[in-house]
Design an enzyme around this catalytic site. Structure first.
Site, short mmCIF file in Angstrom:
data_model
loop_
_atom_site.label_atom_id
_atom_site.label_comp_id
_atom_site.label_asym_id
_atom_site.label_seq_id
_atom_site.Cartn_x
_atom_site.Cartn_y
_atom_site.Cartn_z
N TYR A 1 -8.07 0.11 17.82
CA TYR A 1 -9.16 -0.83 18.12
C TYR A 1 -8.76 -2.30 17.89
O TYR A 1 -9.58 -3.19 18.07
CB TYR A 1 -10.46 -0.44 17.41
CG TYR A 1 -10.46 -0.40 15.90
CD1 TYR A 1 -10.22 -1.55 15.14
CD2 TYR A 1 -10.77 0.77 15.22
CE1 TYR A 1 -10.25 -1.52 13.77
CE2 TYR A 1 -10.80 0.83 13.84
CZ TYR A 1 -10.54 -0.34 13.12
OH TYR A 1 -10.58 -0.31 11.74
N GLY B 1 0.83 -1.20 0.00
CA GLY B 1 0.00 0.00 0.00
C GLY B 1 0.87 1.25 0.00
O GLY B 1 0.48 2.29 0.55
N LEU C 1 -0.77 6.90 4.24
CA LEU C 1 0.34 6.75 5.19
C LEU C 1 1.48 5.94 4.60
O LEU C 1 2.66 6.19 4.91
CB LEU C 1 -0.18 6.09 6.47
CG LEU C 1 -1.19 6.91 7.28
CD1 LEU C 1 -1.73 6.11 8.47
CD2 LEU C 1 -0.55 8.20 7.78
C1 HXC Z 1 -20.77 -3.70 3.23
C2 HXC Z 1 -19.25 -4.14 1.52
C3 HXC Z 1 -18.90 -2.78 1.47
C4 HXC Z 1 -19.54 -1.87 2.38
C5 HXC Z 1 -17.74 -3.85 -0.02
N1 HXC Z 1 -18.52 -4.76 0.58
N2 HXC Z 1 -17.95 -2.64 0.51
N3 HXC Z 1 -20.17 -4.61 2.40
N4 HXC Z 1 -20.46 -2.38 3.23
N5 HXC Z 1 -19.24 -0.56 2.39
C6 HXC Z 1 -18.61 -6.19 0.29
C7 HXC Z 1 -19.02 -6.44 -1.15
O1 HXC Z 1 -20.43 -6.36 -1.32
C8 HXC Z 1 -18.50 -7.86 -1.35
O2 HXC Z 1 -19.32 -8.82 -0.76
C9 HXC Z 1 -17.21 -7.86 -0.55
O3 HXC Z 1 -17.32 -6.79 0.40
C10 HXC Z 1 -15.98 -7.62 -1.41
O4 HXC Z 1 -16.18 -6.40 -2.10
P1 HXC Z 1 -15.41 -6.05 -3.46
O5 HXC Z 1 -15.74 -4.65 -3.82
O6 HXC Z 1 -15.65 -7.12 -4.48
O7 HXC Z 1 -13.90 -6.25 -2.99
P2 HXC Z 1 -12.58 -5.57 -3.45
O8 HXC Z 1 -12.72 -4.90 -4.79
O9 HXC Z 1 -11.54 -6.59 -3.29
O10 HXC Z 1 -12.36 -4.36 -2.38
C11 HXC Z 1 -11.99 -4.62 -1.04
C12 HXC Z 1 -12.65 -3.62 -0.10
C13 HXC Z 1 -12.46 -2.16 -0.61
C14 HXC Z 1 -12.07 -3.83 1.28
C15 HXC Z 1 -14.16 -3.92 -0.06
O11 HXC Z 1 -13.07 -1.27 0.30
C16 HXC Z 1 -11.00 -1.79 -0.78
O12 HXC Z 1 -10.37 -2.12 -1.78
N6 HXC Z 1 -10.39 -1.05 0.17
C17 HXC Z 1 -8.96 -0.62 0.11
C18 HXC Z 1 -8.76 0.79 0.64
C19 HXC Z 1 -9.27 1.01 2.02
O13 HXC Z 1 -10.25 0.39 2.46
N7 HXC Z 1 -8.66 1.94 2.73
C20 HXC Z 1 -9.05 2.35 4.06
C21 HXC Z 1 -8.11 1.80 5.07
S1 HXC Z 1 -8.35 2.80 6.49
P3 HXC Z 1 -20.43 -9.68 -1.59
O14 HXC Z 1 -21.02 -10.63 -0.60
O15 HXC Z 1 -21.42 -8.69 -2.13
O16 HXC Z 1 -19.66 -10.38 -2.70
C22 HXC Z 1 -8.19 1.97 7.88
C23 HXC Z 1 -8.22 2.90 9.10
C24 HXC Z 1 -8.49 2.23 10.37
O17 HXC Z 1 -8.06 0.79 7.92
C25 HXC Z 1 -8.66 3.14 11.60
C26 HXC Z 1 -9.10 4.55 11.44
C27 HXC Z 1 -9.16 5.35 12.71
P1 NAP Z 2 -5.25 3.97 2.21
O1 NAP Z 2 -4.54 5.13 1.54
O2 NAP Z 2 -6.57 3.58 1.72
O3 NAP Z 2 -4.25 2.75 2.18
C1 NAP Z 2 -4.62 1.44 1.91
C2 NAP Z 2 -3.61 0.90 0.90
O4 NAP Z 2 -3.76 -0.52 0.82
C3 NAP Z 2 -3.82 1.44 -0.51
O5 NAP Z 2 -2.58 1.92 -1.00
C4 NAP Z 2 -4.24 0.22 -1.33
O6 NAP Z 2 -3.71 0.28 -2.65
C5 NAP Z 2 -3.62 -0.92 -0.52
N1 NAP Z 2 -4.33 -2.18 -0.69
C6 NAP Z 2 -5.63 -2.42 -0.43
N2 NAP Z 2 -5.95 -3.68 -0.75
C7 NAP Z 2 -4.80 -4.26 -1.21
C8 NAP Z 2 -4.48 -5.55 -1.68
N3 NAP Z 2 -5.40 -6.51 -1.75
N4 NAP Z 2 -3.21 -5.80 -2.07
C9 NAP Z 2 -2.28 -4.83 -2.01
N5 NAP Z 2 -2.51 -3.59 -1.56
C10 NAP Z 2 -3.76 -3.31 -1.18
O7 NAP Z 2 -5.41 4.27 3.77
P2 NAP Z 2 -4.41 4.80 4.91
O8 NAP Z 2 -5.23 5.63 5.81
O9 NAP Z 2 -3.15 5.34 4.34
O10 NAP Z 2 -4.09 3.44 5.69
C11 NAP Z 2 -2.79 2.90 5.76
C12 NAP Z 2 -2.71 1.94 6.94
O11 NAP Z 2 -2.88 2.66 8.15
C13 NAP Z 2 -3.77 0.85 6.95
O12 NAP Z 2 -3.20 -0.34 7.47
C14 NAP Z 2 -4.80 1.39 7.91
O13 NAP Z 2 -5.59 0.37 8.49
C15 NAP Z 2 -3.88 2.03 8.92
N6 NAP Z 2 -4.54 3.04 9.77
C16 NAP Z 2 -4.89 4.23 9.24
C17 NAP Z 2 -5.45 5.19 10.07
C18 NAP Z 2 -5.84 6.54 9.56
O14 NAP Z 2 -6.41 7.33 10.32
N7 NAP Z 2 -5.53 6.89 8.31
C19 NAP Z 2 -5.68 4.90 11.42
C20 NAP Z 2 -5.32 3.65 11.91
C21 NAP Z 2 -4.74 2.73 11.07
P3 NAP Z 2 -4.44 -0.38 -3.92
O15 NAP Z 2 -5.86 0.04 -3.87
O16 NAP Z 2 -3.67 0.16 -5.08
O17 NAP Z 2 -4.27 -1.85 -3.78
#
Ligand code: HXC
Ligand code: NAP
Length: 287
Positions: free
Chosen positions: A152, A16, A21
């Site tokens: 969390y 990522g 981050l």
């Molecule tokens: C409920 C959902 C959903 C949603 C997806 N799904 N989004 N269900 N609510 N909002 C379900 C879909 O319907 C599907 O299930 C399954 O999840 C997989 O979805 P896909 O879209 O096919 O998956 P994919 O394309 O692989 O995407 C993975 C993902 C997506 C996790 C769903 O959000 C993603 O790519 N995220 C990467 C970036 C990201 O999330 N960054 C934030 C990190 S921040 P079904 O049953 O319909 O097939 C973080 C901070 C933590 O972690 C702490 C902060 C304080």
């Molecule tokens: P972000 O920009 O959405 O980062 C998520 C990264 O994961 C993206 O670069 C995405 O790139 C990559 N990723 C997702 N699915 C992947 C897969 N299947 N294979 C490879 N790469 C994948 O969010 P962020 O806020 O910077 O988060 C970074 C980390 O910090 C995460 O672990 C998050 O849980 C943690 N965190 C963030 C916060 C916050 O406040 N921002 C707080 C606590 C913890 P692609 O889509 O190109 O794959």
């Protein structure tokens, strides 16, 4: 904050590494002399981060990989070793997350987040561990793993059940591997950030019009984290000077996760009003 050659010559894989981050850490590590391997699913974001690192005089390789797929992770690690000769450090930063009532989660939604966060971090640790052991373990400089968890992971959280379960699994992996792989000279630690504004996290976790959900007013430091603060903590953990530190999760959250303390919410009120209430209570107590 550090000598400019703190990470000189170290080859660091960041999952990522093209956004948020991950990208901020990559840029900082490059500034401190490291060579970066940036990996994620989208070529364009890791190419852009690589170009920024190179424009600043650093070295980087961008390799696409879905961390859920172990053969892709192995191929990414092989490409890194072929390009730079070795890998010294791994940062498990990739994540997936969204807000959803737990009773509405589909099994695939749960599996999808677990696949990225828990299995993905394991896949990367496994491929990295194989490489370090094959090149001679401790005698060849060992290795260093950091995983980005969340506060969390310890406390749990409503509406992000898959992420909370996955991150606590990563925390347990951290503690377990730190003990088991110490014999190979591999250190394993985690960083638990509080809120650090990024496009990815805010898009998935900040409901429109509900700014108070992730509000700086609830944090003792009265602000969100700044990316350079987290990047500097990660650099410290990857540096040789922290060699005795392993198996730990370090929280960086401006004190947010300590707010459960019974009377801590009083610190969120106007201090003069709080003092006045306490004086009145004291005077009342004298009667
Ligand atoms: C409920 C959902 C959903 C949603 C997806 N799904 N989004 N269900 N609510 N909002 C379900 C879909 O319907 C599907 O299930 C399954 O999840 C997989 O979805 P896909 O879209 O096919 O998956 P994919 O394309 O692989 O995407 C993975 C993902 C997506 C996790 C769903 O959000 C993603 O790519 N995220 C990467 C970036 C990201 O999330 N960054 C934030 C990190 S921040 P079904 O049953 O319909 O097939 C973080 C901070 C933590 O972690 C702490 C902060 C304080
Ligand atoms: P972000 O920009 O959405 O980062 C998520 C990264 O994961 C993206 O670069 C995405 O790139 C990559 N990723 C997702 N699915 C992947 C897969 N299947 N294979 C490879 N790469 C994948 O969010 P962020 O806020 O910077 O988060 C970074 C980390 O910090 C995460 O672990 C998050 O849980 C943690 N965190 C963030 C916060 C916050 O406040 N921002 C707080 C606590 C913890 P692609 O889509 O190109 O794959």
């Amino acid at each position: 904050m550090f000598q400019s050659d703190l990470l000189a010559g170290k080859v660091i894989v960041i999952t990522g590494g093209g956004t948020g981050l991950g990208k901020s850490m990559a840029l900082r590590f490059a500034e401190l002399g490291a060579k970066l391997v940036l990996t994620s699913r989208r070529q364009e974001v890791i190419d852009e981060a690589k170009a920024e690192i190179e424009a600043a005089g650093g070295e980087a390789l961008a390799v696409t990989c879905d961390v859920r797929d172990f053969p892709q992770v192995e191929a990414m690690m092989e490409a890194a070793v072929e390009h730079f000769g070795r890998v010294d450090c791994l940062v498990n930063n990739a994540a997936g997350n969204f807000l959803c009532p737990s009773e509405k989660l589909s099994p695939n939604a749960f599996a999808s987040v677990l696949g990225i966060v828990l299995q993905g971090s394991f896949h990367c640790a496994l491929a990295f561990g194989h490489h370090v052991i094959a090149r001679g373990g401790k005698e060849s400089g060992g290795g260093n793993v950091i995983s980005i968890t969340t506060t969390y992971a310890t406390h749990g959280s409503a509406y992000v059940l898959p992420s909370a379960c996955a991150k606590s699994g990563v925390l347990t992996m951290t503690k377990s591997l730190a003990v088991e792989w110490a014999k190979y000279g591999i250190r394993v630690n985690a960083i638990a950030p509080g809120p650090f504004p990024t496009e990815g996290a805010w898009a998935k976790l900040m409901p429109p019009g509900m700014d108070e959900l992730l509000s700086p007013d609830k944090i003792p430091a009265r602000r969100f984290g700044e990316h350079h603060e987290l990047a500097n903590l990660a650099a410290y953990l990857l540096a040789d000077g922290s060699a005795y530190l392993t198996g730990r999760e370090i929280t960086i959250d401006g004190g947010e996760s300590l707010m459960a303390g019974e009377f801590n919410s009083l610190t969120l009120m106007d201090p003069a009003a709080v003092e006045q209430i306490m004086e009145l209570m004291r005077a009342g107590g004298k009667k």
